[in-house]
Design a protein around this motif. Structure first.
Motif, PDB file in Angstrom:
ATOM      1  N   LEU A 186      -8.512  11.818 -17.962  1.00  0.00           N
ATOM      2  CA  LEU A 186      -9.645  12.210 -18.806  1.00  0.00           C
ATOM      3  C   LEU A 186     -10.306  13.473 -18.257  1.00  0.00           C
ATOM      4  O   LEU A 186     -10.675  14.376 -19.019  1.00  0.00           O
ATOM      5  N   VAL A 187     -10.437  13.544 -16.936  1.00  0.00           N
ATOM      6  CA  VAL A 187     -10.975  14.758 -16.312  1.00  0.00           C
ATOM      7  C   VAL A 187     -10.076  15.951 -16.619  1.00  0.00           C
ATOM      8  O   VAL A 187     -10.548  17.039 -16.969  1.00  0.00           O
ATOM      9  N   LEU A 188      -8.765  15.745 -16.514  1.00  0.00           N
ATOM     10  CA  LEU A 188      -7.819  16.829 -16.756  1.00  0.00           C
ATOM     11  C   LEU A 188      -7.866  17.282 -18.210  1.00  0.00           C
ATOM     12  O   LEU A 188      -7.770  18.481 -18.503  1.00  0.00           O
ATOM     13  N   TRP A 189      -8.027  16.335 -19.127  1.00  0.00           N
ATOM     14  CA  TRP A 189      -8.142  16.676 -20.553  1.00  0.00           C
ATOM     15  C   TRP A 189      -9.371  17.540 -20.799  1.00  0.00           C
ATOM     16  O   TRP A 189      -9.299  18.552 -21.510  1.00  0.00           O
ATOM     17  N   GLU A 190     -10.490  17.164 -20.187  1.00  0.00           N
ATOM     18  CA  GLU A 190     -11.717  17.950 -20.355  1.00  0.00           C
ATOM     19  C   GLU A 190     -11.586  19.315 -19.685  1.00  0.00           C
ATOM     20  O   GLU A 190     -12.026  20.333 -20.232  1.00  0.00           O
ATOM     21  N   TYR A 191     -10.984  19.337 -18.506  1.00  0.00           N
ATOM     22  CA  TYR A 191     -10.768  20.601 -17.804  1.00  0.00           C
ATOM     23  C   TYR A 191      -9.910  21.541 -18.654  1.00  0.00           C
ATOM     24  O   TYR A 191     -10.193  22.749 -18.745  1.00  0.00           O
ATOM     25  N   ALA A 192      -8.854  21.008 -19.249  1.00  0.00           N
ATOM     26  CA  ALA A 192      -7.963  21.833 -20.061  1.00  0.00           C
ATOM     27  C   ALA A 192      -8.705  22.440 -21.250  1.00  0.00           C
ATOM     28  O   ALA A 192      -8.457  23.598 -21.621  1.00  0.00           O
ATOM     29  N   ARG A 193      -9.620  21.686 -21.835  1.00  0.00           N
ATOM     30  CA  ARG A 193     -10.436  22.217 -22.930  1.00  0.00           C
ATOM     31  C   ARG A 193     -11.312  23.364 -22.432  1.00  0.00           C
ATOM     32  O   ARG A 193     -11.454  24.393 -23.096  1.00  0.00           O
ATOM     33  N   LEU A 194     -11.905  23.203 -21.253  1.00  0.00           N
ATOM     34  CA  LEU A 194     -12.761  24.244 -20.694  1.00  0.00           C
ATOM     35  C   LEU A 194     -11.975  25.511 -20.364  1.00  0.00           C
ATOM     36  O   LEU A 194     -12.520  26.615 -20.394  1.00  0.00           O
ATOM     37  N   SER A 195     -10.694  25.335 -20.037  1.00  0.00           N
ATOM     38  CA  SER A 195      -9.869  26.487 -19.684  1.00  0.00           C
ATOM     39  C   SER A 195      -9.316  27.204 -20.905  1.00  0.00           C
ATOM     40  O   SER A 195      -8.651  28.236 -20.763  1.00  0.00           O
ATOM     41  N   GLY A 196      -9.582  26.665 -22.095  1.00  0.00           N
ATOM     42  CA  GLY A 196      -9.140  27.317 -23.322  1.00  0.00           C
ATOM     43  C   GLY A 196      -7.751  26.952 -23.780  1.00  0.00           C
ATOM     44  O   GLY A 196      -7.175  27.631 -24.648  1.00  0.00           O
ATOM     45  N   MET A 197      -7.172  25.893 -23.231  1.00  0.00           N
ATOM     46  CA  MET A 197      -5.834  25.484 -23.664  1.00  0.00           C
ATOM     47  C   MET A 197      -5.867  24.960 -25.095  1.00  0.00           C
ATOM     48  O   MET A 197      -6.799  24.270 -25.493  1.00  0.00           O
ATOM     49  N   GLU A 198      -4.842  25.314 -25.855  1.00  0.00           N
ATOM     50  CA  GLU A 198      -4.683  24.760 -27.196  1.00  0.00           C
ATOM     51  C   GLU A 198      -4.328  23.280 -27.100  1.00  0.00           C
ATOM     52  O   GLU A 198      -3.913  22.794 -26.044  1.00  0.00           O
ATOM     53  N   LYS A 199      -4.482  22.566 -28.221  1.00  0.00           N
ATOM     54  CA  LYS A 199      -4.222  21.126 -28.221  1.00  0.00           C
ATOM     55  C   LYS A 199      -2.816  20.800 -27.740  1.00  0.00           C
ATOM     56  O   LYS A 199      -2.613  19.873 -26.951  1.00  0.00           O
ATOM     57  N   ALA A 200      -1.832  21.568 -28.201  1.00  0.00           N
ATOM     58  CA  ALA A 200      -0.445  21.296 -27.811  1.00  0.00           C
ATOM     59  C   ALA A 200      -0.265  21.510 -26.311  1.00  0.00           C
ATOM     60  O   ALA A 200       0.380  20.703 -25.633  1.00  0.00           O
ATOM     61  N   GLN A 201      -0.831  22.589 -25.782  1.00  0.00           N
ATOM     62  CA  GLN A 201      -0.760  22.838 -24.342  1.00  0.00           C
ATOM     63  C   GLN A 201      -1.414  21.700 -23.560  1.00  0.00           C
ATOM     64  O   GLN A 201      -0.873  21.222 -22.559  1.00  0.00           O
ATOM     65  N   ASN A 202      -2.575  21.296 -24.024  1.00  0.00           N
ATOM     66  CA  ASN A 202      -3.328  20.233 -23.365  1.00  0.00           C
ATOM     67  C   ASN A 202      -2.521  18.944 -23.337  1.00  0.00           C
ATOM     68  O   ASN A 202      -2.404  18.283 -22.298  1.00  0.00           O
ATOM     69  N   HIS A 203      -1.944  18.588 -24.480  1.00  0.00           N
ATOM     70  CA  HIS A 203      -1.181  17.339 -24.566  1.00  0.00           C
ATOM     71  C   HIS A 203       0.049  17.374 -23.664  1.00  0.00           C
ATOM     72  O   HIS A 203       0.383  16.385 -22.999  1.00  0.00           O
ATOM     73  N   HIS A 204       0.741  18.509 -23.644  1.00  0.00           N
ATOM     74  CA  HIS A 204       1.920  18.633 -22.783  1.00  0.00           C
ATOM     75  C   HIS A 204       1.525  18.553 -21.306  1.00  0.00           C
ATOM     76  O   HIS A 204       2.225  17.928 -20.498  1.00  0.00           O
ATOM     77  N   PHE A 205       0.414  19.183 -20.975  1.00  0.00           N
ATOM     78  CA  PHE A 205      -0.102  19.159 -19.602  1.00  0.00           C
ATOM     79  C   PHE A 205      -0.417  17.726 -19.180  1.00  0.00           C
ATOM     80  O   PHE A 205      -0.035  17.275 -18.088  1.00  0.00           O
ATOM     81  N   LEU A 206      -1.094  16.992 -20.053  1.00  0.00           N
ATOM     82  CA  LEU A 206      -1.446  15.604 -19.753  1.00  0.00           C
ATOM     83  C   LEU A 206      -0.204  14.732 -19.631  1.00  0.00           C
ATOM     84  O   LEU A 206      -0.107  13.893 -18.736  1.00  0.00           O
ATOM     85  N   ALA A 207       0.735  14.909 -20.557  1.00  0.00           N
ATOM     86  CA  ALA A 207       1.948  14.094 -20.541  1.00  0.00           C
ATOM     87  C   ALA A 207       2.758  14.320 -19.270  1.00  0.00           C
ATOM     88  O   ALA A 207       3.234  13.364 -18.640  1.00  0.00           O
TER      89      ALA A 207
END
Length: 265
Positions: free
Chosen positions: A38-59
């Protein structure tokens, strides 16, 4: 807002303590892994990652975490040296230079060095329920530093600590928090709750280092939000903002504390 904060706290605190003192090792790893993701998901949003990037990063991170847990992996000493370098050297420089996050490889690397060691640390510091009290003692340091810094800052604060990042923080508040942390560390040292053998003065010095790290972790997350134009890291916790908002100092302290244990024995 206050009602929401109280209700959320009344739910989260018993859940956290219940997991800490009574969850099985596997359930604890899953619970802390969920917090980390959850922290990583929020961090990715703050860094400007697109949804697809964020999801791949989390996965990818979740897959690595599952593999690491199943294989009984631990981080090597070199990794913990990198953790110390990030929080003790890179983090202050980041705040001084006011670097901005961008959705590139540096954002991925920063997210991983913030989140993964934190997850490994939570599981290494609490291999079973017998170690729960020692981990809680470290968590308590973060809460003591934060609470008394707030009240001392309200009462005596005049000189701003980082006005362009977090205008509410003051040097007086930070010093007040550090003084109460010293009292707290002597108390937990005397009670035998620390996981390392040190004199009372050594315990105070460790407490002061971790207090500085705690403040830095809070400021770094505040800068991430400010530079991204966000008020909160998310709205997952009603009245409290996001998970990253509530764990920023804890992430820094738990990671550095574990790194010091591994590197210096």
């Amino acid at each position: 807002m206050l009602k929401q904060r109280v209700i959320t706290a009344l739910i989260l605190l018993p859940l956290m303590l219940g997991m800490l003192f009574w969850a099985s090792d596997g359930l604890w790893a899953f619970f802390t892994g969920l917090i980390a993701l959850l922290v990583l998901w929020e961090y990715a949003r703050l860094s400007g990652m697109e949804k697809a990037q964020n999801h791949h990063f989390l996965a990818a991170t979740a897959f690595f975490g599952l593999t690491a847990y199943a294989g009984g992996w631990t981080l090597p000493v070199f990794s913990w040296l990198l953790v110390l370098a990030f929080w003790l050297l890179v983090m202050p420089l980041w705040l001084y230079k006011k670097w901005q996050l961008k959705a590139d490889w540096k954002a991925y690397a920063t997210g991983l060095i913030i989140v993964l060691p934190f997850w490994f640390a939570l599981n290494s510091l609490r291999p079973n329920t017998d170690a729960a009290l020692s981990l809680l003692a470290v968590m308590g340091l973060v809460w003591i530093a934060d609470i008394f810094a707030y009240f001392c800052g309200k009462a005596f604060g005049k000189r701003k600590l980082a006005p362009s990042i977090s205008p509410g923080k003051s040097w007086e508040g930070a010093i007040g928090g550090a003084l109460f942390v010293a009292v707290y560390m002597v108390s937990v040292w005397n009670a035998g709750w620390l996981a390392f053998d040190v004199s009372w003065f050594g315990a105070v010095l460790v407490g002061w280092i971790l207090t500085a790290v705690s403040i830095g972790g809070d400021l770094l997350e505040s800068w991430f939000k400010r530079s991204a134009g966000f008020k909160d890291s998310s709205n997952l916790l009603p009245g409290h903002g996001g998970v990253f908002d509530r764990t920023d100092s804890l992430i820094a302290v738990i990671s550095v504390y574990t790194a010091m244990m591994v590197v210096f024995g």
